[in-house]
Design a protein around this motif. Structure first.
Motif: not given
Length: 267
Positions: A197, A200-204, A207
């Protein structure tokens, strides 16, 4: 790179196919160290080590016992699927039912002629339903299974691997599924989930980059600026070279309803 049509029911949507990816890898050429002339490949008989003429080369498929089945160019050509210039939709499936392991290479589809409305209709209908179309198409005389899907303003085609190309996971020595089967303790699972967790982050996608290719290009740029680029210098002379028709979309859709068929099961 390809023009044809999406076909579903009695509706045809003329489209053009465009690559959605580009090769960013570094391509190393083989060069003659003395002159930097490009080095090519010779046709060598691997048993004798002797070079042979192009006319003496045939195509064969090796069998388990070591024998070869030789096929002529005509036989191979006749086995190629017919070029239909059609993305023939066979069925629509929920988007989450197609695993990423089947997807191989993406392409953009753009409408051709006066077909923007039909293109948009298919895109919006699929998007609202959360569906992906499974289709067949032929590119360069090779038949492909494909996933047709909406992606923002685009319809995209992802070439797919055939099921027979996916190795079964049963061939691997894997731990059994389930927490209890592996003696995982509740606090171990809790800590693992907390760590996940936190990361966890949004897929960019921007990057991420090919660090090796970046490092090689940086090195090349540095050498060019330092005047270390070398020109090809001949050591010896090279030998002399020998319709945009408007259609009634509502009528086509009505006629297609009820006339659709489930894809036949293939052996």
């Amino acid at each position: 790179m390809w023009k044809g049509a999406i076909s579903f029911g009695l509706v045809h949507v003329p489209v053009a196919l465009y690559p959605a990816t580009r090769d960013e890898s570094v391509d190393f050429d083989w060069l003659d160290k003395r002159t930097l002339d490009p080095v090519g490949y010779k046709r060598i008989n691997k048993r004798t080590g002797r070079e042979i003429d192009k006319e003496q080369i045939v195509k064969g498929v090796k069998q388990e016992n070591g024998d070869y089945v030789v096929l002529s160019d005509d036989e191979i050509r006749q086995a190629y699927p017919a070029t239909t210039q059609t993305i023939a939709i066979e069925t629509f499936v929920p988007a989450d039912q197609i695993s990423f392991v089947y997807l191989e290479r993406p392409y953009y589809l753009a409408p051709v002629g006066k077909t923007a409305k039909v293109y948009a209709l298919l895109r919006e209908a699929m998007s609202q339903a959360g569906l992906i179309a499974v289709a067949r198409l032929v590119i360069h005389s090779k038949e492909h299974l494909a996933a047709l899907l909406p992606a923002g303003p685009c319809l995209m085609v992802g070439l797919m691997r055939w099921a027979s190309e996916i190795r079964p996971a049963e061939d691997l020595d894997l731990p059994a599924e389930g927490v209890n089967a592996n003696g995982i303790k509740p606090n171990e699972l809790k800590m693992a989930r907390q760590l996940i967790e936190e990361m966890t982050a949004d897929f960019e996608p921007h990057h991420y980059q090919d660090e090796f290719a970046v490092a090689i290009r940086t090195l090349i740029d540095r050498k060019v600026k330092a005047g270390e680029a070398q020109s090809v210098e001949p050591l010896e002379e090279a030998p002399a070279e020998a319709s945009g028709n408007v259609v009634d979309l509502t009528d086509l859709l009505k006629r297609s309803l009820g006339g659709g068929r489930k894809p036949a099961k293939r052996a």
